[in-house]
Design a protein around this motif. Sequence first.
Motif, short mmCIF file in Angstrom:
data_model
loop_
_atom_site.label_atom_id
_atom_site.label_comp_id
_atom_site.label_asym_id
_atom_site.label_seq_id
_atom_site.Cartn_x
_atom_site.Cartn_y
_atom_site.Cartn_z
N ALA A 158 -6.96 14.59 -7.46
CA ALA A 158 -8.32 14.08 -7.48
C ALA A 158 -8.48 12.80 -6.65
N SER A 159 -7.40 12.27 -6.08
CA SER A 159 -7.45 11.01 -5.35
C SER A 159 -7.61 11.24 -3.84
N ARG A 160 -7.92 10.15 -3.14
CA ARG A 160 -8.01 10.23 -1.68
C ARG A 160 -6.64 10.40 -1.03
N ASP A 161 -5.62 9.98 -1.76
CA ASP A 161 -4.27 10.04 -1.19
C ASP A 161 -3.88 11.46 -0.81
N LEU A 162 -4.36 12.45 -1.54
CA LEU A 162 -4.00 13.84 -1.25
C LEU A 162 -4.34 14.20 0.19
N HIS A 163 -5.56 13.89 0.60
CA HIS A 163 -6.00 14.28 1.94
C HIS A 163 -5.35 13.42 3.03
N GLU A 164 -4.94 12.20 2.68
CA GLU A 164 -4.26 11.35 3.65
C GLU A 164 -2.86 11.86 3.96
N PHE A 165 -2.14 12.29 2.93
CA PHE A 165 -0.75 12.70 3.12
C PHE A 165 -0.60 14.21 3.29
N TYR A 166 -1.63 14.96 2.92
CA TYR A 166 -1.63 16.42 3.10
C TYR A 166 -2.95 16.83 3.75
N PRO A 167 -3.08 16.63 5.06
CA PRO A 167 -4.36 16.91 5.74
C PRO A 167 -4.84 18.35 5.55
N SER A 168 -3.92 19.31 5.40
CA SER A 168 -4.32 20.71 5.24
C SER A 168 -5.08 20.94 3.95
N ALA A 169 -4.92 20.03 2.97
CA ALA A 169 -5.60 20.19 1.69
C ALA A 169 -7.11 20.09 1.83
N VAL A 191 15.97 1.93 -11.07
CA VAL A 191 14.53 1.84 -10.80
C VAL A 191 13.89 3.20 -11.11
N GLN A 192 12.63 3.14 -11.50
CA GLN A 192 11.84 4.35 -11.74
C GLN A 192 10.59 4.29 -10.84
N PHE A 193 10.25 5.41 -10.23
CA PHE A 193 9.19 5.44 -9.23
C PHE A 193 7.89 6.01 -9.79
N ASP A 194 6.79 5.57 -9.21
CA ASP A 194 5.47 6.07 -9.61
C ASP A 194 5.23 7.43 -9.00
N TYR A 195 4.41 8.24 -9.68
CA TYR A 195 4.16 9.61 -9.21
C TYR A 195 3.42 9.67 -7.87
N PRO A 196 2.44 8.79 -7.58
CA PRO A 196 1.81 8.87 -6.25
C PRO A 196 2.82 8.79 -5.10
N TRP A 197 3.81 7.90 -5.22
CA TRP A 197 4.82 7.81 -4.16
C TRP A 197 5.68 9.06 -4.13
N PRO A 235 0.84 -1.21 0.00
CA PRO A 235 0.00 0.00 0.00
C PRO A 235 0.87 1.25 0.00
N LEU A 236 0.35 2.32 -0.57
CA LEU A 236 1.11 3.56 -0.67
C LEU A 236 1.54 4.06 0.71
N ALA A 237 0.69 3.92 1.72
CA ALA A 237 1.03 4.39 3.06
C ALA A 237 2.25 3.67 3.61
N VAL A 238 2.36 2.37 3.32
CA VAL A 238 3.53 1.60 3.78
C VAL A 238 4.78 2.08 3.06
N ARG A 239 4.70 2.28 1.77
CA ARG A 239 5.87 2.68 0.99
C ARG A 239 6.37 4.07 1.39
N ALA A 295 3.66 11.89 -2.54
CA ALA A 295 3.37 11.68 -1.12
C ALA A 295 4.63 11.73 -0.27
N SER A 296 5.79 11.45 -0.88
CA SER A 296 7.06 11.46 -0.15
C SER A 296 7.67 12.85 -0.21
N SER A 297 7.58 13.55 0.87
CA SER A 297 8.11 14.91 0.89
C SER A 297 8.74 15.17 2.25
N PRO A 298 9.95 15.74 2.29
CA PRO A 298 10.71 16.22 1.12
C PRO A 298 11.61 15.13 0.53
N LEU A 299 12.02 15.33 -0.70
CA LEU A 299 12.99 14.47 -1.36
C LEU A 299 14.27 15.29 -1.58
#
Length: 634
Positions: free
Chosen positions: A140-151, A55-61, A18-22, A64-68
Amino acid sequence: MRRFVRRWPDLRSWFAEPLAVRVGSVPARNQYGLDAEISHTGRPFLLFLGLRGFVQFDYPWLFASSPLFVPETAREMGLDLGIDALWRDAQRLGFGKFGIDATLRWTVSRVILHTGCLDVSMLSGAHVDELRAGVAAFLASRDLHEFYPSASSNFEACRKSWTLRVNQLELLLFHRGQLDAQPKKFMRSIKERTPVVPRMQAVVERWLEARSATDRPLSVQKFELALYRFMVWLNNERPAVKSFAQVTRDDVLEYLVALSEQPSPRTGQPLGILARRGHVSALSQFFRNTAAWEWDDTPGRPLLGSGDLPKMPVRVPRFIPANELARLMVAVGNLECPYQRTALLIARWTGARKGEIQRLSVDCLDSYPDGTARLRLPAGKTYRERVVPLHEEAAIELRKLIAQRNQRRERALTDELTGTPTRYVFMEHGRLLSCAYLFQASLKLACEVAGTIDEKGRRTISPHRFRHTVGTQLAERGAKLHTIMSILGHRSASMSLVYAQISDREVLRDYKAVLEPGAILAGPAAAQLRGGTLPKSSVDWLKCNFFKTELELGHCLRLPAEGPCECDMYLTCAKFVTTPAYMPRLKERRKLEMTLAKDAQARGWPKERERHLAIARRIEQLLIDLGESGKDSD
């Protein structure tokens, strides 16, 4: 690294988590435990793999991974990603070093890790488009609000920030020559619209595509907005209508009534006459074109005609009064932004349209043989270039901007009207500055300082009034009609003739100077005015047509039914009246008459001499009646 490899010896199994684990955020560690912690602490190892191209990474990760810390990691690895060179190019375009640094870190780091392209100079438009699509999907995904609650409470700010960063990267790559296509819009909106009937929307899109071949992009945008608003009204008021073929003239006329009454979503006020004319014109052209082209799913006949357009009130040019203009130009001269200051100075001294000034090129300024600055205005509303003199005050500021542009050397942008590559004067951060920034925002600041605001704090002077002011001043100072047409870029004489009339305030001022009780007057009609013996019908006509009464040295109060005027011929006509405002002209005319009398005497023309002396004596008496000696005034 060792814990990460032991937990996920096959990296594909890590990608399946799951994205949260990664990502391994603090909430994820509480929920998923050790796996999330290992993933979080293993991020430097993942960056190493990405920067080595393993390796190449997906954009959701990546989002969600900040900062890099990609630039720092690359520097430690001895890699040059080209970010520093891109940063220097951004500063050359006028970007601030801190803001653009954050933009490049955010965008370039993620594009590199997603694509495996480890050299910024190799990035292309396809990379930018993929980044933009990834941003839109994540927003547009739910991931935004999970990783950026202020959004959740400030989504629009988050959207604008991320979209701006992508657009700035696109702009930088364009000016570096890495993109072929010029960026069209710098803040693309993803605001949801009210759904309309797809069958009708398809016809509208087809029509807009056809019109885009001949009309300016801004015109096509206005057409689209007018038709969209009409389709929304049909959805609400005529839900049974599923095709334009079912629309009747009565439907359209009822919509026009609603258009004049319903408040605008943006202002809360009903649309003004000009806006409604634009909407009606768009609908009229749509029905007329589709009928002529014999399209299906359309009424097959024009539903609106020219008589359905809202009637425009007859207006005279609204020039800026001299006292207000003086205060305003002091405030304009003190504006901090050189772009705003220069744009308003050019408008003041040339009367050019906003779009013409906005689109000035860096080679627009040279000089006449006598050294007077000469400005070349681009093709605008009339599709014709023109050359006009420019006051030195504006020329000085314009030369400074041109010198600045020549130092930065941005890539030329394609002019939307002419289609030619153009290096504009009014550019910053690699893009053309908007008319709203150059004129509306700057004039609001200047009007507040100058005190030219109404009781609600709104500015009373619009940018277009500079154009009216220049036209009126040219006419009042005796400029030929052709000169006014050339300066203002009018196609017909009738457009310039309106400046031969004066503004409402000027008409009122002169009217009061002659007809108001207690006015200082001279001339045969003065006694009649002081005695108040003018008939009411005459007064009513003069109120409505006072600008028609002006002569070189005063006013003629003769009504149309009384025949042609002789005031300028003898200055003894019973209908002639003058005021102190005409003293300078009266003095100059007396000098001229005395010179002509001397000339007639030298030529041996006694009757001609007597005629000029009689006019000079008459002017002397008018000056005395106005409170100044005619002979001593010389």
